[in-house]
Design an enzyme around this catalytic site. Structure first.
Site, PDB file in Angstrom:
ATOM      1  N   ARG A  61      -1.213 -12.921  23.866  1.00 35.24           N
ATOM      2  CA  ARG A  61      -2.022 -12.338  22.782  1.00 35.24           C
ATOM      3  C   ARG A  61      -3.067 -11.381  23.357  1.00 35.24           C
ATOM      4  NH1 ARG A  61      -6.451 -14.481  21.318  1.00 35.24           N
ATOM      5  NH2 ARG A  61      -5.735 -16.615  21.570  1.00 35.24           N
ATOM      6  N   TYR A 119      -3.660   6.005   2.390  1.00 32.28           N
ATOM      7  CA  TYR A 119      -2.654   4.963   2.186  1.00 32.28           C
ATOM      8  C   TYR A 119      -3.247   3.819   1.360  1.00 32.28           C
ATOM      9  CZ  TYR A 119       1.108   1.767   3.547  1.00 32.28           C
ATOM     10  OH  TYR A 119       2.159   0.903   3.549  1.00 32.28           O
ATOM     11  N   ASP A 191      -5.986   8.445  10.816  1.00 37.63           N
ATOM     12  CA  ASP A 191      -4.635   7.894  10.703  1.00 37.63           C
ATOM     13  C   ASP A 191      -3.679   9.084  10.745  1.00 37.63           C
ATOM     14  OD1 ASP A 191      -2.147   7.024   9.780  1.00 37.63           O
ATOM     15  OD2 ASP A 191      -2.996   5.612   8.327  1.00 37.63           O
ATOM     16  N   LYS A 216       6.806   4.104  11.394  1.00 45.31           N
ATOM     17  CA  LYS A 216       7.327   5.345  10.819  1.00 45.31           C
ATOM     18  C   LYS A 216       7.943   6.225  11.911  1.00 45.31           C
ATOM     19  CE  LYS A 216       5.382   3.365   7.298  1.00 45.31           C
ATOM     20  NZ  LYS A 216       4.021   3.636   6.859  1.00 45.31           N
TER      21      LYS A 216
END
Ligand SMILES: *Cc1c(COP(=O)(O)O)cnc(C)c1O
Length: 402
Positions: A61, A119, A191, A216
């Site tokens: 992690r 978004y 972004d 994407k």
């Protein structure tokens, strides 16, 4: 490479890790390191890696080799034109990246100024979730720099926008926004999912942090969910620390796939952008089309800005078509497509189409849609790798009806 066979009983031998620490091979790809935990020679090494006094891996992690290799490969593309080295952090999703970046850069009482055209989940993250923790966001028309300057004030922690926004492909004036952020002492977070580093690299224009949904264009094959943030070390250390506490780490198998996708990013995006420009030009003069949104078109409000900020001939590969006839006509147009497929998301090899007002922007009423420049019938295309003539023929046939 020689292994020392594990000694002991059956169960001990079954669970003994490989004994060779440094492989003699030089594989041409970063292997998938699935281990969640890493061995040390001494207790001091263990302590030093955890404290940061020594480089190394301890627990997945926190950091792991396959994931780091992917994040640093994205950083190498985003930071290509910068004098100082930037670094990357990878996440389980684009929203994992965005939520962690905002958590890292704000605190109770912080003020954020964000583009109104972002978004949907980023909007609700800021407007609802982070508001509950005392972070206040003002949403502005990001193309109006005077309005942005007015909204930003001393104590504004973050100025947030998207390089290209959905579905109108509105282009953010990144140098102008960077100047406003710098004057206010705020971090400019961008972004850049719709652009990808193969179109535009916001850090070169003064952004402090660039974030992607790697789901994407970076992954590029509609088969992997992931996110990434790239920034100078001072920012990335804070983002990494928040990621380790919050826990949205990218899985090694997903990192491997995203890294493989990244290798063909420039090739895919160059081709997709070229096809998108041809597609937009072929549809804009059709009698049944009211308007087409793509920054390659002279009619686009930020065509000149896009030409200044983007790599030559690359204006993004999302095209929004506004057919005449309203909601019904737009839905029927999408339903008649045979090459493009009706589906969410973008950036993959196959062309996808979606009626905007009933899907991604379903929470907007007619007035809000009109204010955002979205006609009731608008259909958004994410252009893939098909032959341009097949996509253009498909759309023209679908517009014609029957
Ligand atoms: C898809 C997307 C996101 C969210 O990414 P996920 O990988 O789905 O979490 C964020 N911003 C933009 C612009 C996107 O297109």
């Amino acid at each position: 490479m020689s292994y020392t066979p594990a000694a002991g009983g059956e169960h001990t031998r079954a669970v003994s890790p490989p004994s060779a620490a440094v492989p003699a091979e030089r594989p041409m790809r970063m292997p998938v390191h699935r281990a969640t935990t890493y061995a040390f020679d001494t207790s001091q090494d263990y302590a030093d890696v955890l404290s940061g006094a020594q480089q190394g891996y301890s627990y997945a992690r926190i950091d792991s080799p396959t994931v780091d290799a992917f994040a640093e490969a994205v950083a190498a593309l985003e930071g290509a034109g910068l004098p100082d080295r930037v670094r990357g952090q990878a996440f389980a999703s684009g929203m994992g990246a965005l939520s962690t970046v905002f958590m890292a850069l704000t605190e109770a009482g912080s003020h954020v100024v964000a583009s109104r055209s972002i978004y949907g989940n980023t909007y609700s993250l800021l407007d609802r979730l982070l508001r509950r923790f005392g972070v206040r966001t003002d949403f502005v028309d990001i193309t109006d720099l005077d309005a942005v300057r007015e909204a930003v004030r001393p104590g504004t922690a973050v100025l947030f926008t998207e390089t290209l926004s959905n579905p109108t492909m509105t282009v953010s004036d990144l140098p102008g926004l960077a100047q406003i952020a710098r004057e206010a002492g705020a971090a400019l977070v961008v972004d850049s999912t719709f652009a990808s580093p193969a179109v535009c690299r916001p850090l070169e224009y003064g952004a402090d942090v660039v974030v992607h949904s790697a789901t994407k264009y970076i992954g590029g094959h509609s088969d992997t969910t992931g996110g990434v943030a790239v920034a100078a070390p001072s920012f990335i250390d804070r983002i990494r620390s928040a990621r380790v506490d919050l826990g949205p780490c990218l899985a090694p198998d997903e990192a491997y796939l995203l890294h493989r996708g990244l290798e063909t990013l420039p090739l895919r995006v160059q081709r997709q952008c070229g096809t998108a420009a041809l597609f937009a030009a072929a549809l804009q003069d059709h009698p049944l089309v009211e308007r087409v949104d793509h920054p390659s078109l002279d009619s686009h409000p930020q065509a000149a800005l896009a030409a200044k900020l983007f790599d030559p001939g690359r204006y993004g590969a999302v095209v929004t078509v506004h057919p005449r006839g309203g909601w019904e006509a737009g839905m029927a147009f999408a339903d008649r497509l045979r090459v493009a497929t009706i589906a969410a998301s973008l950036g993959g090899t196959h062309t996808l189409a979606g009626h905007v007002a009933s899907t991604s922007h379903r929470n907007m009423n007619d007035v809000e849609l009109a204010a955002a420049g979205i006609s009731p019938g608008a259909v958004r295309f994410s252009i893939g790798l098909e032959d341009p003539q097949d996509l253009i023929g498909d759309a023209l046939a679908a517009l014609g009806g029957n």
